[in-house]
Scaffold this motif. Structure first.
Motif, PDB file in Angstrom:
ATOM      1  N   PHE A   1       1.134  -3.793  -0.759  1.00 47.23           N
ATOM      2  CA  PHE A   1       1.437  -2.391  -0.477  1.00 47.23           C
ATOM      3  C   PHE A   1       2.543  -2.262   0.567  1.00 47.23           C
ATOM      4  O   PHE A   1       3.455  -1.451   0.424  1.00 47.23           O
ATOM      5  CB  PHE A   1       0.170  -1.664  -0.012  1.00 47.23           C
ATOM      6  CG  PHE A   1       0.386  -0.207   0.265  1.00 47.23           C
ATOM      7  CD1 PHE A   1       0.351   0.728  -0.762  1.00 47.23           C
ATOM      8  CD2 PHE A   1       0.624   0.241   1.559  1.00 47.23           C
ATOM      9  CE1 PHE A   1       0.543   2.071  -0.511  1.00 47.23           C
ATOM     10  CE2 PHE A   1       0.832   1.589   1.824  1.00 47.23           C
ATOM     11  CZ  PHE A   1       0.783   2.507   0.786  1.00 47.23           C
ATOM     12  N   GLY A   2       2.479  -3.041   1.643  1.00 44.48           N
ATOM     13  CA  GLY A   2       3.497  -2.952   2.676  1.00 44.48           C
ATOM     14  C   GLY A   2       4.879  -3.318   2.168  1.00 44.48           C
ATOM     15  O   GLY A   2       5.872  -2.683   2.529  1.00 44.48           O
ATOM     16  N   ALA A   3       4.940  -4.334   1.310  1.00 43.26           N
ATOM     17  CA  ALA A   3       6.234  -4.723   0.745  1.00 43.26           C
ATOM     18  C   ALA A   3       6.778  -3.637  -0.168  1.00 43.26           C
ATOM     19  O   ALA A   3       7.985  -3.357  -0.163  1.00 43.26           O
ATOM     20  CB  ALA A   3       6.082  -6.035  -0.029  1.00 43.26           C
ATOM     21  N   LEU A   4       5.897  -3.003  -0.954  1.00 42.11           N
ATOM     22  CA  LEU A   4       6.345  -1.924  -1.832  1.00 42.11           C
ATOM     23  C   LEU A   4       6.871  -0.744  -1.032  1.00 42.11           C
ATOM     24  O   LEU A   4       7.937  -0.194  -1.343  1.00 42.11           O
ATOM     25  CB  LEU A   4       5.185  -1.489  -2.729  1.00 42.11           C
ATOM     26  CG  LEU A   4       5.461  -0.332  -3.697  1.00 42.11           C
ATOM     27  CD1 LEU A   4       6.569  -0.693  -4.674  1.00 42.11           C
ATOM     28  CD2 LEU A   4       4.194   0.063  -4.437  1.00 42.11           C
ATOM     29  N   LEU A   5       6.152  -0.363   0.012  1.00 46.07           N
ATOM     30  CA  LEU A   5       6.600   0.749   0.850  1.00 46.07           C
ATOM     31  C   LEU A   5       7.930   0.429   1.518  1.00 46.07           C
ATOM     32  O   LEU A   5       8.848   1.269   1.549  1.00 46.07           O
ATOM     33  CB  LEU A   5       5.528   1.061   1.893  1.00 46.07           C
ATOM     34  CG  LEU A   5       5.865   2.164   2.899  1.00 46.07           C
ATOM     35  CD1 LEU A   5       6.105   3.489   2.180  1.00 46.07           C
ATOM     36  CD2 LEU A   5       4.733   2.314   3.927  1.00 46.07           C
TER      37      LEU A   5
END
Length: 487
Positions: A227-231
């Motif tokens: 999730f953090g990488a996508l954001l």
């Protein structure tokens, strides 16, 4: 690797010849699965371990309907639409609802509730389906029946979609994408979750030429996006930075100078940020890409979860996109063109992975088009006279794929297998003709990826056309018919 010369002896490789992943170890962007035993594992096919008991065949025997809860969902949808339209007419706005108004609303709504139930049951009864041989048969209508028979050799992808409203009821929608553009989708809305998974497995097995009772093929996880990488990938883009700066500037000017009219310009900027960041975040959360003998498997979605399966040979072209800010971190996005998707369905089904390390992106290309390594492929730059057009353009080819690269701030690398090329053509605009240049287009089905070698000398462009056409002919003859790839 080879240049533009005559085709050599390289080939596509076997359709199911997928080895272990060669991507990087678990890192900051996602997670690479540690690997599984080599395919096929026990229970898939024959001759590998103890034979597994085949699941019971349901959809090739008898006639089947949608889940009974479909009638309830349809009825509730019709009744809610009625309440939205009739409520403000019966109930006086402003004050609270009086007992007389409530009684009138209930009395008027009772017949419409009965009508909604009849409509829901009618819609549920009007659709029947079954698998007959190598065809999916869908019959619609109660009084006037209409039967549609779809050859499973035309199946381009099978999606299992679970909207938020139906997840509590353990229901799922099965979408079968066919080669046919806007009219090429069969939607079965809704089935039980287990029934939807079983129907998907049987459709893919029969489309591959295997018996319908073949167990679901195992999969090998290639990448999981955190999730953090996508954001971070959605925020770290030049257009997002520019839009956010404009939004903050408009808000500051509006409050500082008490010019509320300036705030009207902030609304489009806010909508742009929502579209560029929030919408993709909701769509691609929990994104995983895996490889299986029955094709690519993609899973993603926060509110509406989707499992997309693309059989081997259905991916027509691939694009690796590297925005300028991403390149310093070695990130890339991978887009694909899959025949059969069109319109809105194509927009939501064209991303193979929203963000991953560059090595994983190149590894995905090798998985989709076996027998190629675009890292080792030499790309020839465009003509020196094209400095005023696109001096970063380059192109090259081997016996399996044709690759083109262009873009200064946002670099894109387009890849198409010779066997997927539908035509090769040469175009030249007014400025290109003045400079003696041309662009070679390697046409694939309509989609987000269109491969072209831009700004080539005309003599070189003719050589590219001849060699690419010959390679495409050889690749198609060598690959033969892949509609029953398991055979």
């Amino acid at each position: 690797m080879m240049g533009y010369g005559a085709p050599g002896g390289g080939g596509h490789g076997a359709p199911g010849g997928y080895g272990r992943p060669r991507g990087p170890e678990p890192g900051g962007l996602g997670h690479v699965h540690p690997g599984h035993p080599p395919y096929p594992p026990p229970g898939f096919g024959t001759g590998y371990g103890p034979p597994a008991q085949p699941p019971p065949v349901h959809f090739s025997h008898g006639v089947h309907r949608l889940h009974w809860a479909t009638a309830l969902i349809r009825a509730m949808t019709v009744f809610v639409i009625y309440l939205v339209m009739a409520g403000p007419v019966v109930v006086s706005p402003g004050s609270g609802v009086s007992p007389s108004e409530l009684g009138l609303l209930l009395m008027v709504s009772a017949p419409f509730l009965l009508i909604a139930i009849i409509v829901g049951v009618w819609v549920w009864l009007s659709l029947r389906f079954w698998i007959g041989g190598d065809d999916l048969v869908v019959e619609t209508g109660v009084l006037r029946k209409r039967k549609r028979r779809i050859s499973l050799s035309r199946v381009q992808a099978v999606d299992v979609v679970r909207p938020l409203v139906t997840r509590a009821l353990r229901l799922a929608e099965v979408r079968v994408e066919l080669a046919g553009g806007d009219q090429g989708e069969i939607s079965l809305r809704f089935l039980g979750r287990a029934a939807a998974q079983q129907l998907r497995a049987e459709l893919l097995a029969r489309a591959a030429g295997l018996p319908g009772h073949t167990p679901e093929a195992p999969e090998r996880l290639i990448w999981r996006v955190r999730f953090g990488a996508l954001l971070a990938s959605l925020v770290l883009k030049v257009p997002v930075f520019g839009t956010f700066a404009l939004f903050v500037a408009l808000l500051s000017a509006g409050f500082l100078y008490s010019e509320l009219g300036v705030l009207g310009g902030a609304v489009p900027a806010l909508l742009g940020l929502l579209r560029a960041v929030v919408a993709p975040l909701v769509i691609y959360t929990n994104f995983t890409v895996a490889m299986s003998p029955d094709g690519l498997r993609l899973r993603y979605g926060l509110l509406e979860t989707r499992m997309q399966t693309v059989p081997p040979g259905r991916v027509q072209a691939i694009r690796i996109v590297e925005p300028s800010i991403w390149r310093s971190s070695g990130w890339a996005r991978v887009d694909v063109t899959v025949a059969g998707y069109s319109g809105e369905r194509q927009v939501f089904s064209s991303v193979l992975v929203p963000v991953a390390p560059r090595d994983v992106a190149y590894h995905l290309v090798a998985e989709v088009f076996p027998g190629t390594d675009i890292n080792a492929l030499r790309l020839m730059p465009a003509s020196g006279r094209s400095w005023s057009l696109d001096r970063h353009a380059a192109a090259g080819a081997d016996d399996v794929v044709f690759v083109s690269r262009r873009g200064l701030f946002c670099r894109s690398t387009d890849v198409i297998a010779h066997a997927r090329a539908q035509s090769v053509r040469l175009s030249a605009g007014p400025l290109q003709r003045l400079l003696g240049l041309g662009t070679v287009h390697i046409d694939a089905p309509a989609g987000p990826v269109q491969v072209a070698a831009v700004n080539r000398d005309l003599e070189e462009a003719r050589i590219i056309i001849e060699s690419t056409a010959e390679r495409a002919r050889v690749a198609r003859a060598r690959g033969a018919d892949r509609t029953r790839w398991a055979r």
